[in-house]
Design a protein around this motif. Sequence first.
Motif, PDB file in Angstrom:
ATOM      1  N   TYR A 185       0.831  -1.208   0.000  1.00  0.00           N
ATOM      2  CA  TYR A 185       0.000   0.000   0.000  1.00  0.00           C
ATOM      3  C   TYR A 185       0.865   1.258   0.000  1.00  0.00           C
ATOM      4  N   ALA A 186       1.893   1.263   0.842  1.00  0.00           N
ATOM      5  CA  ALA A 186       2.749   2.449   0.944  1.00  0.00           C
ATOM      6  C   ALA A 186       3.450   2.742  -0.377  1.00  0.00           C
ATOM      7  N   MET A 187       3.898   1.698  -1.086  1.00  0.00           N
ATOM      8  CA  MET A 187       4.622   1.892  -2.332  1.00  0.00           C
ATOM      9  C   MET A 187       3.689   2.249  -3.486  1.00  0.00           C
ATOM     10  N   ALA A 188       2.438   1.802  -3.429  1.00  0.00           N
ATOM     11  CA  ALA A 188       1.487   2.078  -4.510  1.00  0.00           C
ATOM     12  C   ALA A 188       0.830   3.441  -4.386  1.00  0.00           C
ATOM     13  N   ARG A 189       0.602   3.904  -3.159  1.00  0.00           N
ATOM     14  CA  ARG A 189      -0.221   5.093  -2.922  1.00  0.00           C
ATOM     15  C   ARG A 189       0.209   6.325  -3.716  1.00  0.00           C
ATOM     16  N   PRO A 190       1.502   6.664  -3.822  1.00  0.00           N
ATOM     17  CA  PRO A 190       1.867   7.895  -4.539  1.00  0.00           C
ATOM     18  C   PRO A 190       1.552   7.879  -6.032  1.00  0.00           C
ATOM     19  N   PHE A 191       1.361   6.677  -6.607  1.00  0.00           N
ATOM     20  CA  PHE A 191       1.222   6.579  -8.059  1.00  0.00           C
ATOM     21  C   PHE A 191      -0.229   6.567  -8.543  1.00  0.00           C
ATOM     22  N   ILE A 192      -1.171   6.329  -7.642  1.00  0.00           N
ATOM     23  CA  ILE A 192      -2.546   6.085  -8.071  1.00  0.00           C
ATOM     24  C   ILE A 192      -3.479   7.091  -7.412  1.00  0.00           C
ATOM     25  N   ASP A 193      -3.862   8.114  -8.155  1.00  0.00           N
ATOM     26  CA  ASP A 193      -4.703   9.181  -7.613  1.00  0.00           C
ATOM     27  C   ASP A 193      -6.189   8.841  -7.666  1.00  0.00           C
ATOM     28  N   GLU A 194      -6.588   7.989  -8.598  1.00  0.00           N
ATOM     29  CA  GLU A 194      -8.010   7.796  -8.869  1.00  0.00           C
ATOM     30  C   GLU A 194      -8.723   6.940  -7.820  1.00  0.00           C
ATOM     31  N   LEU A 195      -7.996   6.155  -7.051  1.00  0.00           N
ATOM     32  CA  LEU A 195      -8.606   5.254  -6.090  1.00  0.00           C
ATOM     33  C   LEU A 195      -8.484   5.813  -4.676  1.00  0.00           C
ATOM     34  N   SER A 196      -9.536   5.686  -3.906  1.00  0.00           N
ATOM     35  CA  SER A 196      -9.518   6.134  -2.519  1.00  0.00           C
ATOM     36  C   SER A 196      -8.593   5.238  -1.697  1.00  0.00           C
ATOM     37  N   ASP A 197      -8.239   5.700  -0.510  1.00  0.00           N
ATOM     38  CA  ASP A 197      -7.408   4.887   0.373  1.00  0.00           C
ATOM     39  C   ASP A 197      -8.063   3.540   0.635  1.00  0.00           C
ATOM     40  N   ASN A 198      -9.348   3.564   0.909  1.00  0.00           N
ATOM     41  CA  ASN A 198     -10.052   2.329   1.219  1.00  0.00           C
ATOM     42  C   ASN A 198     -10.086   1.396   0.015  1.00  0.00           C
ATOM     43  N   ALA A 199     -10.338   1.949  -1.179  1.00  0.00           N
ATOM     44  CA  ALA A 199     -10.383   1.120  -2.391  1.00  0.00           C
ATOM     45  C   ALA A 199      -9.027   0.480  -2.668  1.00  0.00           C
ATOM     46  N   LEU A 200      -7.954   1.257  -2.508  1.00  0.00           N
ATOM     47  CA  LEU A 200      -6.617   0.717  -2.764  1.00  0.00           C
ATOM     48  C   LEU A 200      -6.264  -0.349  -1.734  1.00  0.00           C
ATOM     49  N   HIS A 201      -6.614  -0.122  -0.476  1.00  0.00           N
ATOM     50  CA  HIS A 201      -6.391  -1.141   0.555  1.00  0.00           C
ATOM     51  C   HIS A 201      -7.114  -2.432   0.187  1.00  0.00           C
ATOM     52  N   ASN A 202      -8.360  -2.324  -0.226  1.00  0.00           N
ATOM     53  CA  ASN A 202      -9.155  -3.507  -0.558  1.00  0.00           C
ATOM     54  C   ASN A 202      -8.561  -4.262  -1.740  1.00  0.00           C
ATOM     55  N   ILE A 203      -8.122  -3.526  -2.761  1.00  0.00           N
ATOM     56  CA  ILE A 203      -7.518  -4.160  -3.933  1.00  0.00           C
ATOM     57  C   ILE A 203      -6.278  -4.940  -3.540  1.00  0.00           C
ATOM     58  N   ILE A 204      -5.416  -4.328  -2.754  1.00  0.00           N
ATOM     59  CA  ILE A 204      -4.161  -4.979  -2.350  1.00  0.00           C
ATOM     60  C   ILE A 204      -4.428  -6.180  -1.452  1.00  0.00           C
ATOM     61  N   ASN A 205      -5.317  -6.030  -0.482  1.00  0.00           N
ATOM     62  CA  ASN A 205      -5.589  -7.134   0.437  1.00  0.00           C
ATOM     63  C   ASN A 205      -6.222  -8.322  -0.266  1.00  0.00           C
ATOM     64  N   ASP A 206      -7.022  -8.040  -1.296  1.00  0.00           N
ATOM     65  CA  ASP A 206      -7.668  -9.124  -2.040  1.00  0.00           C
ATOM     66  C   ASP A 206      -6.712  -9.742  -3.057  1.00  0.00           C
ATOM     67  N   ALA A 207      -5.937  -8.893  -3.734  1.00  0.00           N
ATOM     68  CA  ALA A 207      -5.049  -9.391  -4.799  1.00  0.00           C
ATOM     69  C   ALA A 207      -3.843 -10.119  -4.238  1.00  0.00           C
ATOM     70  N   ILE A 208      -3.246  -9.563  -3.208  1.00  0.00           N
ATOM     71  CA  ILE A 208      -2.003 -10.128  -2.679  1.00  0.00           C
ATOM     72  C   ILE A 208      -2.303 -10.773  -1.332  1.00  0.00           C
ATOM     73  N   ASN A 209      -2.990 -11.897  -1.403  1.00  0.00           N
ATOM     74  CA  ASN A 209      -3.398 -12.625  -0.206  1.00  0.00           C
ATOM     75  C   ASN A 209      -2.564 -13.886  -0.011  1.00  0.00           C
ATOM     76  N   PHE A 210      -1.313 -13.810  -0.434  1.00  0.00           N
ATOM     77  CA  PHE A 210      -0.368 -14.914  -0.298  1.00  0.00           C
ATOM     78  C   PHE A 210       0.984 -14.326   0.077  1.00  0.00           C
ATOM     79  N   GLU A 211       1.894 -15.178   0.488  1.00  0.00           N
ATOM     80  CA  GLU A 211       3.188 -14.713   0.977  1.00  0.00           C
ATOM     81  C   GLU A 211       4.264 -14.776  -0.112  1.00  0.00           C
ATOM     82  N   ALA A 212       5.400 -14.148   0.177  1.00  0.00           N
ATOM     83  CA  ALA A 212       6.584 -14.200  -0.688  1.00  0.00           C
ATOM     84  C   ALA A 212       7.788 -14.425   0.228  1.00  0.00           C
ATOM     85  N   PRO A 213       7.962 -15.656   0.720  1.00  0.00           N
ATOM     86  CA  PRO A 213       8.992 -15.914   1.732  1.00  0.00           C
ATOM     87  C   PRO A 213      10.411 -15.812   1.187  1.00  0.00           C
TER      88      PRO A 213
END
Length: 442
Positions: free
Chosen positions: A56-84
């Motif tokens: 979220y922190a890295m994406a936020r500066p680049f995407i003006d059209e989506l609200s904080d809540n919308a961007l949080h929801n997109i990230i939490n739904d899309a990236i729901n797995f780990e990268a160990p």
Amino acid sequence: MKFVSTKGEAEPVSFAQAALRGLAPDGGLYIPGAWPSFPGSFWDSIKTKSLQEISYAMARPFIDELSDNALHNIINDAINFEAPLVQLDEKRYVLELFHGPTLAFKDFGARFMARAFAALREQSEQDLVIIAATSGDTGSAVAQGFLGVEGIKVCLLYPAGKVSHIQEQQLTTAGQNVTALEVDGTFDDCQRMVKQAFSDSSLNEQLLLSSANSINIARLVPQMFYYGYALAQLRGNSAPILCVPSGNFGNLTAGLMAAKLGMPAAGFIAATNANDIVPEYLETGSFNPRDSKQTISNAMDVGRPSNFERMHYLFNGNHHKMEKTIWGTSFSDDETRAALKKVYEKTDYVMDPHTAVAHLAVEEYRETANGYFGEQKDTPFVMLSTAHPAKFGDVIEPVIGEEVEIPERLAVCLEKNKKSVALENDYSVLKKWLLDNYKGAL
């Protein structure tokens, strides 16, 4: 935030415009017009943050059209797995990026894009036709990422006989709104036809097209996330050397973008197979794209890497600046097989062929170029592992003498019937097919 074309002849646009267009009107690739600098305190505190928080922190500066809540929801739904981050020895780590639904790093970009496109489409109320070229994993990730998304049609071009059997099964058995086009040619041919489609004004007047390849900036933004997460998992505070197995160079470009945000990195290693166009450029200063060669690390079988244009732009066309940041090398199939065997016998760790190429590159760097980036003795090496080894069992099993276990979600697609449309290596044929099948999609 505005995005500009690498060719500099198109008007700056918003993230939504850049993402939905895919390619700039002047034929260039979109790139951020400015680079926010994250403070040192962010990178110092990154070890306390989750993958989703970093994303979220890295994406936020680049995407003006989506609200904080919308961007949080997109990230939490899309990236729901780990990268160990798996430690091989005192200095070498493997960042496993294959724990998503299709067992490849492309899940990060494809799932984020699908959800972002759905949100942006709600604002525009227009349907989209996604066309993408794939050398293997992009197709399956895009197919699953966009599967069933209302108002979006997906068309995947892949080179006949040049992807692994499992990869082909993944991208040809999705169904619903996803169609696979089996092209009589190479990945470069597929990519060329996709670019021609975006440059064809008459086609774009009739269809609303977008791309899911790494030519689309919406693919690269989420690929920055796992670079930050790698830092969060590293022991110690030394900036790592990041080794990226590369074909179209979107993955490495995303790392360079993360570095532009201030991410600590001692340097980048560009690891390739016989398709060594970028390592050759780094050594000679001459960029000579050519027909790709088929190898066992097929996702890197790219002879005309699109994202070199972004790399060139990021370094202002200065070869010397690029070579100070990126060190490149290439390896043969025989060397790759030998590395697979050596790593397995020494560590019991099973690598896919692309990760084996990255391992070879780290070994060569340490033997021949140690200190190139001015690194310290405790500088760690992070190798990006882009796909689950089960996707390449036909290559790996004869080498290590063991069966590679196939995860259930991958085994399921092997039981389905392949469905693809054979297509000539001819743009006019692709255009006719698109109009015949998607003209009513608006």
